[in-house]
Enzyme design. Structure first.
Site, PDB file in Angstrom:
ATOM      1  N   ASP A  21       0.789  -1.157  -0.163  1.00  0.00           N
ATOM      2  CA  ASP A  21      -0.238  -0.029  -0.121  1.00  0.00           C
ATOM      3  C   ASP A  21       0.869   1.339   0.035  1.00  0.00           C
ATOM      4  OD1 ASP A  21       0.478  -0.823   2.582  1.00  0.00           O
ATOM      5  OD2 ASP A  21      -0.548   0.730   3.546  1.00  0.00           O
ATOM      6  N   GLU A  43      -0.027  -0.853   5.857  1.00  0.00           N
ATOM      7  CA  GLU A  43       1.175  -0.474   6.568  1.00  0.00           C
ATOM      8  C   GLU A  43       1.008   1.250   6.832  1.00  0.00           C
ATOM      9  OE1 GLU A  43       4.948   1.357   7.667  1.00  0.00           O
ATOM     10  OE2 GLU A  43       3.963   1.537   5.848  1.00  0.00           O
TER      11      GLU A  43
END
Length: 392
Positions: A83, A147
């Site tokens: 991400d 994250e």
């Protein structure tokens, strides 16, 4: 025994498999928590290398746990995320998800943080699997799409899954961007902890002309700010200092002739790995004790510190240092600075965690990038680490 020195592959090869993988990953607009198909892509690539895998999807977050057992031996993981933070195309030399290659530099959101690391580790894994008959141990891949967000449903979920399966990692390499001037010059053997706090102050309202009949919440706030700023963090160690910063002071419904009855202070603590969050709670509570009748504290977003000890006790740290020395010709500096990372979820008394990746000077910025040379350099470091760890 360590593997022989690994000669760097040809630099500036913009058609290498690693570059192609990175461009494929950047093309996917995987803004947290959307993985944009990258988890399935990596699962397919790893399955082609005889990895088993499982998906641990939770609250819109996609997580991949993959593993290949080469034989009896220690377990090591590569941990990372696919991400990225959002990217406004304005100001970019090319669209942030176009993965443009300009003058041997790859531009795109996530190029450095940390799709470059993921692409390089995949190439290093492919290289290791070519020598599978010489390998011992189990290699895990732990990849999340959560994250950059709150990190509640990503690596934390995978760590809990490993615990339920009674899987204990001996080592974990996190591919976060850690380098400064050149690839391999800095690695992280820990991270400071982080936690935010919100203090509610209760006073007594009244007319400003009669202060003796009031309790001014703003005045109490001023005293508290001074007290917080002067806390002594006596357990701090060299290179890992604690910092408490007040981030906000709010008085609701301001009226120029009214003594405020309430006030709010917000603050953040970035604390040395010498502390754990419970100690931070206690130290702040002691500082606020004289005002206990007028204040209450709410804690938010705790991120524990972690630390992989000195060279005399951390064999994985030594292995990583030696691999970088052979590939790059110098030892890396050790650091625990910067923000938090998902390494905290995997670190324990049994699991040594090291972070090692490309340069971090463009992360989260317009025109985030990684040079092709740097991408190949981190791939060679990852190759050396994997070979030293697994090749008998």
């Amino acid at each position: 025994m360590p593997s022989p020195a690994i000669k760097p592959s040809v630099k500036h090869n913009t058609n290498s498999n690693t570059v192609k993988t990175l461009r494929r990953l950047i093309n996917a607009p995987s803004v947290t928590p959307d993985d944009a198909g990258t988890i399935d892509y990596l699962a397919e690539r790893l399955a082609a290398l005889s990895f088993e895998y499982t998906h641990l999807d939770c609250n819109g977050v996609r997580n991949l746990v993959a593993w290949r057992e080469f034989g009896p031996g220690p377990a090591m993981a590569f941990a990372g995320h696919v991400d990225v933070v959002p990217a406004n195309p304005q100001g970019w030399v090319a669209h942030p998800f176009a993965a443009a290659v300009i003058d041997d530099v790859i531009y795109g959101r996530g190029a450095a943080d940390m799709k470059g690391g993921v692409a390089a580790m995949l190439s290093a894994t492919e290289h290791l699997c070519e020598r599978a008959q010489q390998c011992q141990g189990t290699l895990f891949w732990l990849i999340t799409s959560d994250e950059e967000g709150e990190a509640e449903y990503g690596s934390k979920i995978m760590a809990e899954y490993l615990a339920r399966q009674a899987i204990v990692l001996d080592a974990c390499l996190v591919g976060e961007p850690t380098s400064h001037q050149q690839v391999g010059d800095t690695i992280k053997n820990g991270r400071r902890g982080a936690i935010s706090g919100r203090i509610q102050i209760r006073g007594k309202a009244g007319h400003v002309a009669y202060p003796e009949q009031t309790i001014n919440a703003a005045h109490i706030a001023g005293e508290l700010v001074n007290e917080l700023a002067n806390i002594s963090w006596w357990k701090d160690v060299l290179g890992s200092q604690t910092s408490l910063q007040v981030t906000g002071l709010t008085v609701p419904d301001i009226v120029d002739n009214l003594v405020p009855a309430s006030c709010e202070i917000t603050f953040n603590v970035r604390y040395s790995h010498a502390y754990k969050s419970q100690e931070i709670y206690q130290i702040v509570a002691q500082a606020l004790a004289p005002w206990h009748d007028n204040v209450s504290v709410q804690w938010e977003r705790p991120c524990e510190s972690y630390y992989t000890g000195g060279r005399e006790s951390a064999c994985f740290l030594t292995l990583v240092e030696q691999a970088i020395l052979r590939v790059r010709g110098q030892f890396p500096a050790l650091s625990t600075a910067g923000g938090t990372s998902d390494g905290r979820f995997f670190a324990s008394s049994e699991t040594q965690v090291i972070e090692c990746g490309v340069k971090n000077d463009s992360i989260h910025q317009v025109n985030e990038h990684v040079s092709v040379g740097d991408l190949h350099a981190i791939e060679e470091i990852y190759r050396a680490i994997l070979c030293d760890y697994f090749v008998a």
